[in-house]
Design an enzyme around this catalytic site. Structure first.
Site, PDB file in Angstrom:
ATOM      1  N   VAL A 582       0.845  -1.188   0.000  1.00  0.00           N
ATOM      2  CA  VAL A 582       0.000   0.000   0.000  1.00  0.00           C
ATOM      3  C   VAL A 582       0.881   1.239   0.000  1.00  0.00           C
ATOM      4  O   VAL A 582       1.837   1.337   0.769  1.00  0.00           O
ATOM      5  CB  VAL A 582      -0.936   0.018   1.229  1.00  0.00           C
ATOM      6  CG1 VAL A 582      -1.926   1.151   1.128  1.00  0.00           C
ATOM      7  CG2 VAL A 582      -1.664  -1.299   1.361  1.00  0.00           C
ATOM      8  N   ASP A 690     -13.236 -11.383   6.276  1.00  0.00           N
ATOM      9  CA  ASP A 690     -11.973 -11.206   6.988  1.00  0.00           C
ATOM     10  C   ASP A 690     -12.091 -10.060   7.989  1.00  0.00           C
ATOM     11  O   ASP A 690     -11.294  -9.133   7.994  1.00  0.00           O
ATOM     12  CB  ASP A 690     -10.839 -10.967   5.989  1.00  0.00           C
ATOM     13  CG  ASP A 690      -9.478 -11.315   6.585  1.00  0.00           C
ATOM     14  OD1 ASP A 690      -9.445 -11.993   7.643  1.00  0.00           O
ATOM     15  OD2 ASP A 690      -8.448 -10.900   6.015  1.00  0.00           O
TER      16      ASP A 690
END
Ligand SMILES: *[C@@H]1O[C@H](CO)[C@@H](O)[C@H](O)[C@H]1NC(C)=O
Ligand SMILES: *[C@@H]1O[C@H](CO)[C@@H](O)[C@H](O)[C@H]1NC(C)=O
Ligand SMILES: *[C@@H]1O[C@H](CO)[C@@H](O)[C@H](O)[C@H]1NC(C)=O
Ligand SMILES: *[C@@H]1O[C@H](CO)[C@@H](O)[C@H](O)[C@H]1NC(C)=O
Ligand SMILES: *[C@@H]1O[C@H](CO)[C@@H](O)[C@H](O)[C@H]1NC(C)=O
Ligand SMILES: *[C@@H]1O[C@H](CO)[C@@H](O)[C@H](O)[C@H]1NC(C)=O
Ligand SMILES: *[C@@H]1O[C@H](CO)[C@@H](O)[C@H](O)[C@H]1NC(C)=O
Ligand SMILES: *[C@@H]1O[C@H](CO)[C@@H](O)[C@H](O)[C@H]1NC(C)=O
Ligand SMILES: *[C@@H]1O[C@H](CO)[C@@H](O)[C@H](O)[C@H]1NC(C)=O
Ligand SMILES: *[C@@H]1O[C@H](CO)[C@@H](O)[C@H](O)[C@H]1NC(C)=O
Length: 876
Positions: A582, A690
């Site tokens: 990221v 998740d």
């Protein structure tokens, strides 16, 4: 006039091949039928043709709707003539129609006109009709009730067409209807993109009736026409019963033909063009209607102005063949003669014919990308002006504020002057798609927000005038560099909040006022500071609402090069997981998290569908996906940037401030609301798969936002190491029932959420290792053991030192435990979880208020860090 060159007009056979199209009843899928002037919302089906007409409201911005005088209405008048759109204002008014099958496809386009004394003046005006930049025809109506149709066959060079009416000084233009009919690409093939209909004749008609849809699937209008000197032959058998050629000719037209009485006499016809230089293309349609005997033969040669064009030719029995000229013809009179060969004992025939004139399209239209960019500027700011039709042509109608370069093909926009045009909003980034732009003037408007760095993509830009706008932030460094090396002049005077020095690039808090502070402008400076303070305050208050939504949907897909630019070539890494890295990026000067994925399980189509679904999901407690990139192996997702770390760091990290119980409950409520929205507010429901503390992001105000949802089908979740297994999730959070059955429902998320609540309560890792036995145990086992002792204080994070409401804590633990029921049926839904957690929060707040009452000031310091709203507003 006999043509000079013999070879110029060779006819070519177009024969229907066995692989041609099955003749099937056609729907109106390739049709657009617009009833001009009809009221905005209305659509109707014509009672005679069954064609569905819609109003023209979506296709033009100007003009007024008028109805014809009832004196000229009749029961046989098609409804499309009841209303007209009249254009009393402006010299040129256009319709713009975007076609689903765009560029490269062929359309029959028909404009219809009937005056009907709609304006009570008793005299129809005379005006010009344009197809885009090309003069199509003049519209002259002989009386109030006469109807004129203008028709073209147009191979579209662009995906949209504009049809313009030009006032030539003889009254206001008007129009009754516009019709588009998709044609087969392989029909009407010539070297020209625009053919205007001259004549379309159904020769030998026995009904004397005009033929159109539904007899003609392409809705051509066939006029009956009979030569008095020729005999009519017809058949009751079906022509083209199984296959037809690409012209899809109407059977009724093909089932009649003309022929000569005297078998040895030629079949002749001719026409006299008004303009001997006009270029014509002829399409002849044949099908034999007589079953020939063994001793019979029909064979003939075709001559044009005494030159042999084609033959000998024998039409097929009940099967259409179209012959057409491959080179255009011109002259003072164009004569055609079909002469039987000396071995043939039957005369020539002809079933139908079409004559088209070639329209001049030598002028180059404007670059399509430039047009697209301008259209997006136009719609963003609602620019009116005379922005209709092609921006650069005809030269007398160049859009106001534009200059074009005609040196290139296609024409390009070189200058855009929108000064003092009342523009409001941000600087729209599509301006940067006007790649040949040299001069851009946006001065004296009400443009706010930052100066987009994408403007630096305008490589030819010499002048950028942004004066007198309430713009914010700094001039992007790329532009500053160009300005420094002298290639670009930037004018920013009168922008109270624009920083024109590159030194303030990153420090957003410091605004340098770029007004040269002469003595006389000191007051201005003061005023600017006041304005700045007001704006800064507004900004500060508005901060959580990141205006990424202003990104236009079509810009949500970005190219990899744009990704590289927005991340400054992946300069700042802010995170890394098993399947993604990221990076920090800037989109429209807003920080974004750019997630570069390492692999995809799915194909592009599925990925795109899923991403587009997620792009539409907006909720305060979900991190918004704002864009994506899919280029070859590069998969990138762009998210709203949440800048205060994830919940896991805040719960378990050693060096951060300990979250108070109230903050914890608020975070739990936030996260539960986000999940509830995924489960119950989205269609189809989205199962996160998740849910865990590392996927709950916090902003500066400790507002929680769930990350990484919805892509579980495309991408493996961060911690899942078993790529090959179907079951995905993170150890410790994984629903045992789902694990055992592989059957995924929203309740699996509820289980994980239960684990998350325990994490929030205890600040303990989900899985721990017992030092003595070195066995792994789950936080829920640990909590369960302590619950038996009835000691809630030993369950809650010790660092809180008992500073929480006891019943609130009990309630939270109970919610968590029901979420953790092994049987998914016993687990609550997220709606219930939200409700229960909100009660926990309310209990804690009530305790605090009591404390504040009794012990003024002590607890206030804690609440300060927290926001006020009791329940977060839902952005559904
Ligand atoms: C068109 O529809 C809108 C609402 O859908 C309505 O307000 C308006 O009056 C309608 N216009 C006409 C001409 O029927
Ligand atoms: C105009 O466009 C809007 C949005 O695309 C659509 O909902 C509406 O039906 C259209 N109106 C007509 C008359 O086609
Ligand atoms: C034309 O006549 C029909 C009836 O034949 C009527 O329904 C319709 O409203 C009329 N149209 C106008 C514009 O007068
Ligand atoms: C139609 O045919 C032309 C060549 O005649 C071709 O260039 C064009 O791409 C075709 N268009 C489509 C949509 O097949
Ligand atoms: C219509 O136009 C013609 C000439 O263009 C003119 O002579 C005639 O008076 C006009 N009629 C009306 C009613 O204006
Ligand atoms: C109007 O003009 C057409 C020819 O364009 C003609 O056929 C028709 O008879 C005329 N009608 C009147 C009422 O004059
Ligand atoms: C069609 O017109 C022709 C003359 O042009 C005439 O002889 C014939 O009877 C007409 N047929 C019908 C069905 O009206
Ligand atoms: C038939 O046409 C041919 C050629 O035009 C001509 O020579 C012949 O005289 C015609 N016959 C009759 C019966 O008209
Ligand atoms: C063709 O053959 C048929 C018999 O099969 C006969 O009646 C006719 O006269 C012949 N026609 C010609 C032109 O020879
Ligand atoms: C038919 O005409 C051609 C010339 O057009 C000629 O060469 C040939 O001999 C003729 N055949 C017959 C059978 O008359």
């Amino acid at each position: 006039m006999i043509m000079e060159q013999l070879g110029c007009c060779l006819l070519q056979i177009f024969v229907a091949l066995a692989i041609s199209f099955l003749v099937t009843a056609q729907d109106q899928s390739g049709f657009i039928s617009i009833d001009c002037g009809n009221s905005k919302n209305s659509s109707y089906t014509d009672s005679v043709t069954g064609i569905k007409y819609i109003s023209d409201a979506n296709f033009t911005e100007t003009g007024v709707s008028r109805s014809i005088s009832s004196d000229f209405n009749s029961s046989t008048l098609p409804q499309k003539f009841w209303y007209v759109r009249s254009f009393p204002e402006g010299e040129r008014n256009c319709y713009t129609i975007k076609l689903a099958q765009g560029k490269g496809f062929k359309y029959l386009i028909r404009a219809s006109f009937m005056y009907g004394n709609y304006d009570g003046k008793g005299n129809a005006s005379v005006f010009d009709l344009y197809m885009g930049i090309n003069k199509w025809d003049s519209v002259v109506l002989s009386n109030e009730s006469s109807i004129t149709n203008k028709e073209v066959v147009h191979a579209l060079p662009t995906s949209s067409v504009s049809i313009c009416l030009v006032n030539t000084g003889f009254g206001s233009p008007f129009i009754s209807a516009l019709e588009f009919r998709l044609l087969k690409n392989s029909s009407y093939v010539t070297d020209f993109e625009l053919l205007a209909l001259h004549r379309r004749l159904d020769v030998g008609s026995i009904t004397n009736e005009t033929v159109r849809y539904q007899d003609d699937f392409c809705d051509r209008i066939w006029r009956p026409y009979n030569f008095p000197s020729y005999k009519i032959i017809s058949t009751s058998s079906t022509v083209d019963s199984e296959i037809s050629n690409s012209y899809n000719l109407p059977r009724i037209v093909m089932s009649t033909a003309i022929t000569t009485d005297n078998a040895s006499a030629p079949l002749e016809f001719h026409w006299v063009p008004g303009d001997p230089n006009a270029k014509f293309h002829l399409f002849l349609h044949f099908a034999d209607l007589e079953k020939l005997q063994a001793n019979q033969s029909r064979e003939f040669n075709i001559f044009q102005n005494e030159n042999h064009l084609h033959g000998p030719f024998s039409p097929d029995y009940l099967q259409s063949t179209t012959l057409f000229t491959t080179n255009p013809m011109s002259g003072e009179s164009i004569d055609f003669k079909f002469v039987r060969t000396n071995t043939s004992n039957l005369p020539p025939i002809l079933n139908a014919l079409e004559i088209y004139t070639v329209l001049d399209t030598s002028q180059s239209h404007t670059d399509e990308q430039d047009i697209k960019a301008l259209m997006s500027v136009k719609s963003f700011y609602g620019v009116r002006k005379n922005w209709q039709g092609d921006p650069c042509l005809p030269e007398s109608f160049v859009w106001h504020g534009l200059s074009c370069s005609y040196d290139e093909t296609p024409n390009r926009i070189t200058s855009l002057n929108l000064s003092s045009s009342g523009l409001v909003g941000e600087i729209v980034t599509s301006i940067s798609e006007l790649r040949s732009l040299q001069y851009l003037d946006l001065s004296n408007n009400n443009l706010s927000g930052p100066v987009p760095s994408m403007l630096s993509e305008l490589h030819s830009l010499k002048v950028l005038d942004l004066r007198n706008n309430p713009l914010l932030g700094s001039i992007p460094s790329e532009l500053m560099e160009k300005s420094k090396n002298g290639s670009l002049t930037i004018r920013v005077g009168g922008n109270a909040d624009v920083c024109a020095s590159s030194s303030c690039q990153k420090k957003k808090q410091i605004y340098v006022v770029p007004i040269v502070a002469t003595v006389s402008s000191l007051l201005v400076l003061l005023a600017a500071i006041v304005v700045w303070i007001i704006i800064w305050k507004k900004r500060a208050r508005k901060q959580p609402i990141i205006r990424l939504g202003s990104l236009e949907p079509k810009n949500q897909q970005l190219s990899y090069s744009q990704i590289q630019r927005m991340t400054n070539n992946f300069e700042t890494k802010i995170g890394e997981g098993g399947f993604a890295k990221v990076f920090l990026g800037y989109l429209v000067n807003t920080q974004v998290a750019v997630k570069v994925l390492k692999s995809s399980v799915q194909g592009y189509k599925e990925f795109e569908t899923e991403v587009k679904l997620l792009l539409r999901i907006h909720h305060t407690n979900l991190t918004s996906l704002v864009g994506f990139c899919y280029e070859k192996t590069n998969l990138v997702l762009i998210y709203e940037y949440i800048n205060n770390g994830n919940l896991k760091e805040h719960l378990l990290g050693g060096n951060v401030r300990v979250l108070s119980w109230e903050e914890r409950m608020q975070i739990a409520v936030d996260a539960a609301q986000g999940l509830e929205y995924l489960h119950h507010g989205c269609k189809p429901p989205i199962v996160h798969r998740d849910v865990k503390s590392a996927n709950i992001l916090l902003n500066k105000k400790f507002q929680a936002k769930i990350a990484d949802f919805g892509l579980s089908r495309s991408f493996p979740t961060e911690s899942c190491t078993h790529l090959t297994t179907v079951v995905a999730g993170t150890d410790g959070y994984l629903d045992p029932e789902y694990y055992a059955t592989g059957w995924l429902t929203e309740k699996s998320d509820v289980y994980s959420f239960g684990v998350l609540i325990l994490e929030i309560i205890t600040s303990l890792p989900v899985l721990q290792i017992d030092r003595a036995s070195s066995k792994r145990y789950h936080v829920s086992q640990w909590v369960m053991n302590l619950m038996k002792t009835g000691d809630i204080k030993s369950i809650v994070d010790q660092r809180l030192r008992g500073n929480f409401d006891l019943s609130s804590a009990w309630k939270a633990v109970e919610i968590a435990m029901t979420c953790l029921s092994l049987d998914s049926v016993e687990r609550p839904g997220m709606k219930e979880v939200v409700r229960e957690l909100s009660e926990c929060l309310a209990l804690e707040r009530a305790r605090k208020r009591r404390n504040v009452d009794s012990d003024t000031g002590k607890s206030n310091t804690v609440t300060r860090n927290f926001r006020e709203s009791e329940v977060t507003p839902r952005a559904r």
